[in-house]
Write an enzyme that holds these catalytic residues in place. Structure first.
Site, PDB file in Angstrom:
ATOM      1  N   TYR A   1      60.140  33.275  26.273  1.00 59.68           N
ATOM      2  CA  TYR A   1      59.546  33.510  24.951  1.00 59.68           C
ATOM      3  C   TYR A   1      59.643  34.987  24.652  1.00 59.68           C
ATOM      4  O   TYR A   1      58.871  35.785  25.194  1.00 59.68           O
ATOM      5  CB  TYR A   1      58.095  33.039  25.010  1.00 59.68           C
TER       6      TYR A   1
ATOM      7  N   GLY B   1      34.438  48.616  52.114  1.00 57.48           N
ATOM      8  CA  GLY B   1      35.776  49.105  52.432  1.00 57.48           C
ATOM      9  C   GLY B   1      36.796  47.995  52.617  1.00 57.48           C
ATOM     10  O   GLY B   1      37.930  48.101  52.145  1.00 57.48           O
TER      11      GLY B   1
ATOM     12  N   GLY C   1      58.336  37.242  30.373  1.00 54.34           N
ATOM     13  CA  GLY C   1      58.453  36.740  31.740  1.00 54.34           C
ATOM     14  C   GLY C   1      59.573  35.733  31.840  1.00 54.34           C
ATOM     15  O   GLY C   1      59.791  34.954  30.913  1.00 54.34           O
TER      16      GLY C   1
ATOM     17  N   GLN D   1      59.146  37.770  22.393  1.00 54.28           N
ATOM     18  CA  GLN D   1      58.511  38.279  21.186  1.00 54.28           C
ATOM     19  C   GLN D   1      58.352  39.802  21.234  1.00 54.28           C
ATOM     20  O   GLN D   1      58.971  40.514  20.463  1.00 54.28           O
ATOM     21  CB  GLN D   1      57.154  37.610  20.982  1.00 54.28           C
TER      22      GLN D   1
ATOM     23  N   GLU E   1      48.642  37.823  24.663  1.00 52.88           N
ATOM     24  CA  GLU E   1      48.057  36.897  23.685  1.00 52.88           C
ATOM     25  C   GLU E   1      46.956  37.569  22.866  1.00 52.88           C
ATOM     26  O   GLU E   1      45.931  36.977  22.568  1.00 52.88           O
ATOM     27  CB  GLU E   1      47.497  35.656  24.391  1.00 52.88           C
TER      28      GLU E   1
ATOM     29  N   ARG F   1      24.312  42.625  41.325  1.00 52.31           N
ATOM     30  CA  ARG F   1      25.687  42.789  40.870  1.00 52.31           C
ATOM     31  C   ARG F   1      26.466  41.483  41.049  1.00 52.31           C
ATOM     32  O   ARG F   1      27.320  41.146  40.229  1.00 52.31           O
ATOM     33  CB  ARG F   1      26.366  43.917  41.670  1.00 52.31           C
TER      34      ARG F   1
END
Lengths: 664, 664
Positions: A135, A401, A177, A137, A424, A333
């Site tokens: 594709y 780490g 791609g 574009q 996209e 977190r």
């Protein structure tokens, strides 16, 4: 220690039925069964091994990818897999390749933009992979702005052909791609020119390589654009560059479902409404949101398991160091990301429904919900991919780490995921589209036009613009109505405030440009409301299984209250909640973390990922982390020899030197 | 287009003297001269080429690193470089190697913890690189918590030796740079055991490889720990794993400046105060903060230049697309990072002064400022490295799709930088240390003890806890006193609020654990205040050069007001400012962005980075981006052949197949 489950104790603490949660996560017993079976199939096939991927040179990695892609195709045939099974197979192989573009972009482009005749000609070849497509574009100088593309397709009435041409360096196709080394064909987007007139951008099917010897056809210059972020990761993909020097294709290779060019070179609009193409966009974005929940859940699974294995400081009463998952800083977190993974999963499921709904309406020539669906999917694509990219990196940091080692799987997951924020539709550009829709909706409120779908809360503007949250104690924050009202009030107040500020500008466009950062914030507030409300809606359904619904309720509240904390400035400056209520939200959030804690491992087990798919020593199901990290280290090519290559040339002379460097 | 400066017009718009700004950035004419000369030296030396680094296999990359390190050493000798020049040379070579650890950790460890006698014996060897050393502290199962290390050093009075031993798998040394394949010696941290008693962790000089043939000595197992984040990046470093099987070293190889072990095996404390070791810590963290400003400024330079080259949408009046740097969404993400780079530079300069100050006081046995200096450097290390890591990735996103290419330089910069968030103290752990110090300071306020240094604002608690900002119009936000008071009020109120909440818990430790996320927030508020106030202090100095001070004033305000926006929840919930004042701050910020805009390119030119050091096609000084990106693509190994290796085996059979896959 082989065979021992180091996380068994954690698993035994779960207060819910993990198998039932797997069903919820996968959507149905069938989906879980397929997913589970195909994941195991991939994990047990030596061709799909990927644990040495980050050590391969670009060439070797690419060969490995070609080999896997061919093997995928072979297995699909041998096992006569259904489309669903084939798609899961490609998913679990977990290595970007030209196949993704062939099936995910080339085939859909022909399906969506080709005439029936064109579909009949090209799709059978594509389905059998007798041609391989991509594709094309974006261009070197042109990303998000499709209207700015420079490649031209000029109609030559003498020969009934289009001449595809790259007039400038910046018009080189760049990024597609599968283009770099593999594709035989491309859907090329180019400016349609007939009779000297520019009719805007259209798609054209162009063969770029010979089907005999794979050499580029005359006039075609094509190659790979080079290394990308990370080792392994997206470097398995041949993202390509492509230039055309007056390449001719027959007229019937223009994709003509919407616009047609006649034999005489006239441009004619078909009776197919242009809007039909937006349906595809909704579909593609829905898959991106689903992918976000996959990627984030994968990172969260790794970080959660390793946080239960890893110990630091303490010691606790039993004399060993404390599991890092017991630290509130870790929980504050990690658990919001766990909640986000579930939230994105459910909003993704809802988007699948939305796509069906939109498609049905389009087929009935009902375009009334299209703009809203378009804005909503744009916003959710932006929100979920940004949060996932940041979330993967946060998970990596949460592993300390060792998260920096390739064998943790997190560096590659990050590197392979982040393009989702750009492709996209760039995430900021998309949010501005959402904002534009919101401003339009706000401007139409006085006219009495009822906002629809995800903006319907704006119909209650009068109430939402002046209501006060009635939270008085921390537990009040557990009520869905309380949460929803706070998020709705925040979102509409930010939108209305932007609209007011915009009205002060002489020209709306100037105002929009000047205030765009605020508009982005308003769009984010709206999108977060969507995710929260879809999570709440999900919980209004019947969800069987011991403790399953309760766990999801906790996660839903974690997700919402975490956002209140993170975006506190919004909630306070709009007066949607008070500082005191914010502090109560925080207290409640802390107590929710404690409720998640004993279930954390089981909640990530519910994703049902194989160790192969996770690709992480830190995230191993059995938690046998340290011995395996140690084992893995020795596989590095640098350990092939005890004394490193280069010792005699570059190290020994240093050590054996006589003092020359007097001043040091 | 070679030789054309595509950014010339941008440069001509600058409203200040760039050369004078270079002086401010570099600190002195001398520093600028050295930096400039050495940067050019590196850029012009073919051995230091690095543009193919991300394409190299691990082995080739490592060889390349050995070659560069040896060449650095050779050039230092040949050119008789001073220590300052040598350090700049290593900086501009920009490739992590064992040299960094030898000079940055091994030598300082002996300097700081060795006795005079030990220094006399080992330092000359190290200075001449007749031995190469590393710093072996962290273990496979133990990161931040030094007290949890498991390696043992048991004194054997019979032979007057220590027996260095790794009793478990998790006690394997893990991560030390330079250890994997190069170092001949290591400063090994191990539990000192004499007479069956554990005396805690101490450092020992241990030879690990033969100086004759580089083979590991008996009892030593050593190797590389494998691939890390990204391609190129830190994979040039041989981070290592090391196990000891009863390795014996003479007693005098224990670093004995503070604690000593006598011939009889008695542990004796010397009269050297233990606090002396903290001086080194202040020094190391100061260099980390300086590195943060280098890394961030580098990313900002790339993103700023490319934002001026790249065009998207529009078109503007002249018919071309708009430069993305003209979009307010771009400015609102990019310019705060530009301001942060300058802010971190100046706070880094101040830390250099602080180190001198602390060192002088230590030598006079004055430990009164040590705790404050320790907390302040811990906080600044955490703040600047986290912001820099996030900032580099933000800069990459600001470059759109092309930022994802290795040739943008940003992926590698990110990958090589992020360990800074973890090493020398995990950033969250460090913030908790700051919070602990803040809680202590708050608790001592009633006693009348005067807070010192960066906490001295807390001495004005009475005022700051109840003051109201008197901002009434947007321009009021330009006043340093106004900004300072808002940041001080926010910081102290968050600290005091934490202290109050803590007092509700039965045990302070339980409270600290439970409230740690809030404590982290309070610590961040305190550290941001430090950076803001040091920027303001800098502007109180005499700064010559047309427009230079004005530009810095703008950046200082951008930095502060950006933080107000980002952490608005803090400012509002503590009542430090009102929602109306916040909105005025935002208005002011927008207008500041417009003032930065014409100077943006010149402000990044002032960093004086060579194209070699930047290592980015997007960030090229001449802005000649697209032709060079195009050129670069063809250098990828995949483009060595037109038809890819593997075509016959994996692609052709697909294309030539007869239909077998009936169901697809």
């Amino acid at each position: 220690m082989e065979g021992v489950d180091h996380l068994a104790q954690e698993r035994s603490r779960a207060q819910f039925d993990v198998d039932q949660m797997k069903l919820v996560w996968h959507g149905s017993r069938h989906a879980l069964e397929v997913s589970d079976r195909i994941a195991r199939l991939v994990a047990s096939d030596p061709v799909f091994k990927k644990d040495n991927r980050t050590m391969l040179s670009r060439k070797d990695l690419f060969q490995d990818t070609l080999r896997k892609a061919a093997h995928v195709w072979k297995r699909i045939g041998e096992l006569k897999l259904t489309e669903e099974e084939a798609s899961r197979l490609r998913f679990y192989v977990d290595q970007p390749s030209y196949m993704d573009l062939h099936w995910g972009m080339f085939v859909p482009a022909i399906n969506g933009s080709g005439t029936e005749e064109q579909q009949k000609k090209w799709l059978p070849l594509a389905y059998k992979m007798q041609i391989i497509g991509c594709y094309a574009q974006t261009e070197l100088g042109h990303g998000s702005n499709v209207q700015g593309l420079e490649t031209t397709a000029t109609f030559d009435p003498k020969t009934d052909e289009f001449v595809i041409h790259s007039p400038t360096l910046t018009s080189s196709k760049w990024w597609p791609g599968g283009l770099g080394k593999v594709s035989t064909h491309a859907v090329v987007y180019a400016r349609l020119i007939t009779d000297g007139q520019d009719h805007g951008v259209n798609g054209f099917i162009v063969q770029i390589r010979s089907l005999d010897d794979h050499l580029p056809l005359p006039g075609v210059t094509v190659g790979d654009i080079g290394m990308k972020f990370g080792s392994g990761a997206y470097n398995s993909m041949d993202n390509g560059v492509l230039r055309f020097n007056h390449v001719r294709i027959p007229r019937n290779q223009m994709l003509m479902r919407v616009s047609q060019v006649t034999r005489e070179g006239k441009v004619v609009q078909s009776n197919v409404p242009r809007q039909l193409l937006y349906g595809t966009m909704v579909f593609v974005r829905q898959t991106i949101v689903a992918d976000a929940s996959s990627a984030l859940s994968r990172a969260v699974c790794i970080a959660t398991r390793y946080s239960a294995i890893r110990r630091q400081f303490g010691p606790n009463d039993s004399g060993v160091e404390t599991q890092v998952i017991d630290y509130k800083t870790q929980q504050s977190r990690l658990f919001p990301l766990l909640a986000s993974a579930y939230a994105f999963r459910f909003v993704g499921d809802w988007l699948k429904w939305l796509y069906t709904d939109v498609t049905q309406k389009l087929q009935a020539n009902d375009f009334s919900t299209l703009a809203e669906a378009h804005a909503c999917t744009a916003g959710l694509k932006s929100l979920t991919t940004s949060a996932t990219a940041d979330g993967i990196e946060e998970c990596r940091k949460l592993c300390g780490g060792h998260g920096y080692l390739s064998s943790s799987g997190l560096p590659e997951l990050f590197a392979v995921y982040i393009p989702a924020c750009t492709y996209e539709g760039d995430n900021v550009v998309l949010l501005l589209q959402v904002a534009r829709f919101l401003m339009k909706t706000v401007s139409q409120l006085p006219s009495g036009k009822k906002p629809i779908g995800t903006t319907s809360y704006m119909g209650r503007a009068e109430h939402l613009l002046q209501c006060h949250s009635n939270v008085q104690k921390a537990e009040d924050w557990l009520k869905p109505v309380v949460i929803l009202e706070a998020f709705e009030a925040r979102a509409i107040r930010m939108s209305v405030s932007c609209a007011k500020d915009l009205s002060k500008f002489a020209s709306p466009e100037e105002g929009f440009a000047e205030l765009s950062p605020n508009l982005v914030d308003a769009a984010v507030a709206h999108c977060q409301l969507i995710v929260v409300s879809k999570f709440i809606e999900k919980l209004q359904q019947d969800i069987p299984g011991k403790g399953v619904k309760e766990q999801l309720q906790i996660l839903c509240n974690v997700y919402a209250l975490f956002l209140v904390h993170k975006h506190l400035g919004d909630f306070l400056s709009t007066g949607s909640i008070t500082a005191k209520q914010a502090s109560l939200a925080n207290d409640q959030l802390r107590s929710l973390y404690s409720q998640v804690r004993p279930n954390a491992i089981a909640l990530v087990d519910a994703f049902n990922y194989t160790d192969h798919y996770l690709g992480s020593i830190l995230g191993r199901y059995d938690g046998n982390v340290y011995p395996k990290l140690y084992e893995e280290a020795w596989k590095d090519p640098l350990n092939d020899t005890i004394v490193p290559e280069g010792y005699r040339k570059y190290i020994q002379p240093l050590l054996k030197q006589q003092l020359r460097n007097a001043r040091l």
